[in-house]
Design a protein around this motif. Structure first.
Motif, PDB file in Angstrom:
ATOM      1  N   LEU A   4      -9.445   4.289  -6.563  1.00 29.23           N
ATOM      2  CA  LEU A   4      -8.141   4.197  -5.950  1.00 29.23           C
ATOM      3  C   LEU A   4      -7.110   5.338  -6.627  1.00 29.23           C
ATOM      4  O   LEU A   4      -6.711   5.886  -5.766  1.00 29.23           O
ATOM      5  N   THR A   5      -7.153   5.279  -7.844  1.00 28.84           N
ATOM      6  CA  THR A   5      -6.247   6.247  -8.546  1.00 28.84           C
ATOM      7  C   THR A   5      -6.574   7.714  -8.125  1.00 28.84           C
ATOM      8  O   THR A   5      -5.579   8.736  -7.645  1.00 28.84           O
ATOM      9  N   THR A   6      -7.818   7.905  -8.072  1.00 32.39           N
ATOM     10  CA  THR A   6      -8.476   9.324  -7.904  1.00 32.39           C
ATOM     11  C   THR A   6      -8.204   9.735  -6.221  1.00 32.39           C
ATOM     12  O   THR A   6      -7.744  10.834  -6.025  1.00 32.39           O
ATOM     13  N   ALA A   7      -8.321   8.514  -5.556  1.00 33.23           N
ATOM     14  CA  ALA A   7      -7.852   8.959  -3.901  1.00 33.23           C
ATOM     15  C   ALA A   7      -6.559   9.306  -3.842  1.00 33.23           C
ATOM     16  O   ALA A   7      -5.967  10.080  -2.964  1.00 33.23           O
ATOM     17  N   VAL A   8      -5.539   8.425  -4.711  1.00 34.39           N
ATOM     18  CA  VAL A   8      -4.304   8.667  -4.329  1.00 34.39           C
ATOM     19  C   VAL A   8      -3.831  10.107  -4.786  1.00 34.39           C
ATOM     20  O   VAL A   8      -3.056  10.841  -4.166  1.00 34.39           O
ATOM     21  N   PHE A   9      -4.327  10.370  -6.089  1.00 31.66           N
ATOM     22  CA  PHE A   9      -4.126  11.707  -6.516  1.00 31.66           C
ATOM     23  C   PHE A   9      -4.517  12.942  -5.711  1.00 31.66           C
ATOM     24  O   PHE A   9      -3.928  13.966  -5.639  1.00 31.66           O
ATOM     25  N   SER A  10      -5.829  12.492  -5.110  1.00 29.36           N
ATOM     26  CA  SER A  10      -6.487  13.679  -3.988  1.00 29.36           C
ATOM     27  C   SER A  10      -5.482  13.909  -3.013  1.00 29.36           C
ATOM     28  O   SER A  10      -5.300  15.013  -2.582  1.00 29.36           O
ATOM     29  N   VAL A  11      -4.833  12.828  -2.469  1.00 30.85           N
ATOM     30  CA  VAL A  11      -4.144  12.935  -1.379  1.00 30.85           C
ATOM     31  C   VAL A  11      -2.982  13.692  -1.529  1.00 30.85           C
ATOM     32  O   VAL A  11      -2.334  14.502  -0.870  1.00 30.85           O
ATOM     33  N   LEU A  12      -2.344  13.396  -2.688  1.00 34.16           N
ATOM     34  CA  LEU A  12      -0.918  14.055  -3.289  1.00 34.16           C
ATOM     35  C   LEU A  12      -1.105  15.424  -3.756  1.00 34.16           C
ATOM     36  O   LEU A  12      -0.306  16.245  -3.413  1.00 34.16           O
ATOM     37  N   MET A  13      -2.112  15.686  -4.508  1.00 29.12           N
ATOM     38  CA  MET A  13      -2.258  16.914  -5.025  1.00 29.12           C
ATOM     39  C   MET A  13      -3.247  17.998  -4.495  1.00 29.12           C
ATOM     40  O   MET A  13      -2.710  19.205  -4.370  1.00 29.12           O
ATOM     41  N   LEU A  14      -4.210  17.364  -3.805  1.00 30.14           N
ATOM     42  CA  LEU A  14      -4.979  18.252  -3.084  1.00 30.14           C
ATOM     43  C   LEU A  14      -4.866  18.256  -1.498  1.00 30.14           C
ATOM     44  O   LEU A  14      -5.550  18.848  -0.700  1.00 30.14           O
ATOM     45  N   LYS A  15      -3.731  17.482  -0.966  1.00 31.89           N
ATOM     46  CA  LYS A  15      -3.927  17.208   0.395  1.00 31.89           C
ATOM     47  C   LYS A  15      -5.092  16.893   0.964  1.00 31.89           C
ATOM     48  O   LYS A  15      -5.059  17.391   2.227  1.00 31.89           O
ATOM     49  N   LYS A  16      -5.922  16.072   0.504  1.00 29.07           N
ATOM     50  CA  LYS A  16      -6.941  15.327   1.210  1.00 29.07           C
ATOM     51  C   LYS A  16      -6.533  14.392   2.044  1.00 29.07           C
ATOM     52  O   LYS A  16      -5.506  13.827   1.816  1.00 29.07           O
ATOM     53  N   SER A  17      -7.374  14.239   3.148  1.00 30.45           N
ATOM     54  CA  SER A  17      -7.186  13.014   3.994  1.00 30.45           C
ATOM     55  C   SER A  17      -8.348  12.176   3.962  1.00 30.45           C
ATOM     56  O   SER A  17      -9.411  12.426   3.777  1.00 30.45           O
ATOM     57  N   LEU A  18      -8.037  10.801   4.130  1.00 27.61           N
ATOM     58  CA  LEU A  18      -8.879   9.774   3.780  1.00 27.61           C
ATOM     59  C   LEU A  18      -9.293   9.154   5.248  1.00 27.61           C
ATOM     60  O   LEU A  18      -8.113   9.160   6.202  1.00 27.61           O
ATOM     61  N   SER A  19     -10.387   8.497   5.493  1.00 28.93           N
ATOM     62  CA  SER A  19     -10.709   7.920   6.972  1.00 28.93           C
ATOM     63  C   SER A  19     -10.232   6.477   6.714  1.00 28.93           C
ATOM     64  O   SER A  19      -9.815   5.920   5.683  1.00 28.93           O
ATOM     65  N   ARG A  20     -10.108   6.027   7.944  1.00 28.26           N
ATOM     66  CA  ARG A  20      -9.752   4.676   7.979  1.00 28.26           C
ATOM     67  C   ARG A  20     -10.673   3.713   7.134  1.00 28.26           C
ATOM     68  O   ARG A  20     -10.081   2.757   6.424  1.00 28.26           O
ATOM     69  N   LEU A  21     -11.701   4.004   6.973  1.00 28.15           N
ATOM     70  CA  LEU A  21     -12.779   3.083   6.614  1.00 28.15           C
ATOM     71  C   LEU A  21     -12.884   3.369   5.074  1.00 28.15           C
ATOM     72  O   LEU A  21     -12.687   2.220   4.139  1.00 28.15           O
ATOM     73  N   GLN A  22     -12.195   4.450   4.499  1.00 31.50           N
ATOM     74  CA  GLN A  22     -11.779   4.470   3.106  1.00 31.50           C
ATOM     75  C   GLN A  22     -10.674   3.774   2.920  1.00 31.50           C
ATOM     76  O   GLN A  22     -10.592   3.280   1.534  1.00 31.50           O
ATOM     77  N   TRP A  23      -9.643   3.957   3.448  1.00 33.03           N
ATOM     78  CA  TRP A  23      -8.598   3.026   3.013  1.00 33.03           C
ATOM     79  C   TRP A  23      -8.664   1.704   3.213  1.00 33.03           C
ATOM     80  O   TRP A  23      -7.948   0.769   2.282  1.00 33.03           O
ATOM     81  N   ILE A  24      -9.516   1.164   3.974  1.00 34.29           N
ATOM     82  CA  ILE A  24      -9.904  -0.303   4.005  1.00 34.29           C
ATOM     83  C   ILE A  24     -10.609  -0.666   2.877  1.00 34.29           C
ATOM     84  O   ILE A  24     -10.524  -1.557   2.013  1.00 34.29           O
ATOM     85  N   SER A  25     -11.675   0.457   2.373  1.00 38.89           N
ATOM     86  CA  SER A  25     -12.475   0.047   1.336  1.00 38.89           C
ATOM     87  C   SER A  25     -11.525   0.105  -0.290  1.00 38.89           C
ATOM     88  O   SER A  25     -11.990  -0.798  -0.836  1.00 38.89           O
ATOM     89  N   LEU A  26     -10.297   0.742   0.106  1.00 37.51           N
ATOM     90  CA  LEU A  26      -9.408   0.875  -1.270  1.00 37.51           C
ATOM     91  C   LEU A  26      -8.612  -0.433  -1.339  1.00 37.51           C
ATOM     92  O   LEU A  26      -8.475  -1.039  -2.402  1.00 37.51           O
ATOM     93  N   LEU A  27      -8.468  -0.949  -0.014  1.00 33.53           N
ATOM     94  CA  LEU A  27      -7.806  -2.417  -0.010  1.00 33.53           C
ATOM     95  C   LEU A  27      -8.483  -3.564  -0.372  1.00 33.53           C
ATOM     96  O   LEU A  27      -8.120  -4.334  -1.252  1.00 33.53           O
ATOM     97  N   LEU A  28     -10.105  -3.350  -0.225  1.00 32.86           N
ATOM     98  CA  LEU A  28     -11.008  -4.368  -0.484  1.00 32.86           C
ATOM     99  C   LEU A  28     -11.188  -4.271  -2.149  1.00 32.86           C
ATOM    100  O   LEU A  28     -11.300  -5.214  -2.673  1.00 32.86           O
ATOM    101  N   LEU A  29     -11.105  -3.027  -2.523  1.00 35.63           N
ATOM    102  CA  LEU A  29     -11.413  -2.784  -3.928  1.00 35.63           C
ATOM    103  C   LEU A  29     -10.391  -3.419  -4.748  1.00 35.63           C
ATOM    104  O   LEU A  29     -10.611  -3.995  -5.802  1.00 35.63           O
ATOM    105  N   PHE A  30      -8.980  -3.041  -4.419  1.00 31.66           N
ATOM    106  CA  PHE A  30      -7.700  -3.608  -5.184  1.00 31.66           C
ATOM    107  C   PHE A  30      -7.956  -5.200  -4.992  1.00 31.66           C
ATOM    108  O   PHE A  30      -7.623  -5.667  -5.921  1.00 31.66           O
ATOM    109  N   THR A  31      -8.310  -5.853  -3.887  1.00 28.31           N
ATOM    110  CA  THR A  31      -8.435  -7.257  -3.874  1.00 28.31           C
ATOM    111  C   THR A  31      -9.401  -7.776  -4.728  1.00 28.31           C
ATOM    112  O   THR A  31      -9.220  -8.781  -5.515  1.00 28.31           O
ATOM    113  N   GLY A  32     -10.857  -7.187  -4.744  1.00 30.19           N
ATOM    114  CA  GLY A  32     -11.777  -7.504  -5.650  1.00 30.19           C
ATOM    115  C   GLY A  32     -11.231  -7.659  -7.238  1.00 30.19           C
ATOM    116  O   GLY A  32     -11.437  -8.370  -7.810  1.00 30.19           O
TER     117      GLY A  32
END
Length: 366
Positions: A153-181
């Motif tokens: 989750l932290t790597t994904a957030v920093f990738s979006v902020l620092m490297l301007k990467k985009s995440l797919s809808r499935l990846q955002w859903i998986s991050l939400l499930l990850l946090f919930t788990g």
């Protein structure tokens, strides 16, 4: 006649091309089989390395008797990792000492501004390694393994902020499930208080969360540096090792200086402690080599399997108790890790005619 030509005698001119094609197909098949074997070997190496490091650290930190200083173990891991990368660079230079020394001087000393860029991730990696020891010393191995996946989750957030990467809808859903788990696992742990003796659950949880934050930032920062440079991974690891060793010694002096001065740097070291240090030093380098043959899906499987392996091993080694809440949380994390590693769906291509109008899908049908 084509079939006959393919099975003709060696002197038959028509038979030779067919024979060569068959050999090519056999070579292609054998290459594919070899790659498949390498993938399975890569999977095994990644699973064993991921699980064994955490389990072994937990084991040596909970043994009765003299406890080694975690700060000294971090320093030793950096020294061994740096020495190994130096050896690899030396071999790349075909054992020529003059070329080897000149290369290091030019890459590290003359290009000192490039070297200084590694000070930031090195500081964070050193902090992260020390935090891992603190976290694993205060949390069950299985709980740490599950919670530590927050680094995705932290790597994904920093990738979006620092490297301007985009995440797919499935990846955002998986991050939400990850946090919930992870949250479910923490609720189960907070309720069960499965820590004992001098172990502190709050300290362990704080350490693992800070470790995930530092891992995410350092990883993305390091990726940004690698993308803007032609330097090899081995050279970058040498540069990281220089700063890591210096910063690790500084941390050792600050945290355990008087005790180390009295008892010695290697106080509490046993063969098992050396195994942990070697795993920490060479494991990362081994994974760096293995990942060449492993795609993201394979790495996702490896992480998921290592969570299962750590949990099962914790039950038998440390008497860890698994209940429904932990199982549900861990299952969500495993599923989320796998989902996050799935490849993106290809973006549909829009055909535009000469006037700039988007052509209907039917024009593709023949």
């Amino acid at each position: 006649m084509g079939a006959e030509g393919g099975s003709g005698a060696a002197g038959d001119g028509g038979g030779k091309p067919q024979s060569g094609g068959g050999t090519g197909r056999i070579e292609t098949r054998s290459t594919t089989d070899a790659n498949q074997k390498l993938k399975y070997i890569s999977l095994a190496v990644l699973v064993v390395q991921n699980a064994s490091l955490i389990l072994s650290i937990r084991y040596v930190r909970t043994l009765p008797g003299d406890r080694f200083y975690a700060t000294s173990a971090v320093v030793m891991a950096e020294v061994l990792k740096g020495a190994t990368c130096l050896l690899l660079i030396f071999l790349q230079k075909r054992g020529n000492i003059k070329h080897f020394v000149l290369f290091l001087y030019q890459s590290i000393v003359q290009q000192y501004m490039d070297t200084l860029k590694l000070a930031v991730p090195s500081l964070i990696y050193t902090l992260q390694n020390n935090l891992q020891y603190i976290a694993i010393s205060n949390l069950p191995a299985a709980t740490f393994q599950v919670t530590y996946q927050l680094k995705i989750l932290t790597t994904a957030v920093f990738s979006v902020l620092m490297l301007k990467k985009s995440l797919s809808r499935l990846q955002w859903i998986s991050l939400l499930l990850l946090f919930t788990g992870v949250a479910l696992v923490q609720v189960e742990q907070a309720g069960g208080k499965q820590t004992a003796g001098d172990q502190n659950y709050a300290v362990g949880l704080t350490a693992v969360v800070l470790s995930c934050l530092s891992s995410g930032f350092a990883g993305v920062y390091f990726e940004k540096i690698l993308k803007g440079s032609a330097a090899s991974v081995w050279l970058r690891n040498v540069q990281l090792g220089l700063f890591g060793t210096a910063l690790g010694l500084l941390g050792l002096w600050y945290n355990d200086g008087p005790a180390v001065a009295e008892r010695g740097f290697f106080f509490g070291y046993t063969p098992m402690v050396w195994t942990v240090i070697l795993n920490q030093a060479f494991g990362g380098l081994l994974v760096a080599v293995v990942v060449k043959y492993a795609d993201n899906i394979l790495k996702g499987f490896a992480t998921s399997f290592s969570i299962v392996l750590s949990t099962v091993a914790s039950i038998y080694l440390f008497g860890f108790h698994v209940d429904l809440l932990f199982t549900g949380g861990a299952s969500l994390v495993i599923g989320a890790v796998y989902m996050y590693s799935l490849p993106r769906a290809p973006t549909p291509v829009k055909l535009i005619d000469e006037k700039g109008a988007i052509l209907p899908k039917s024009v593709l049908v023949k």
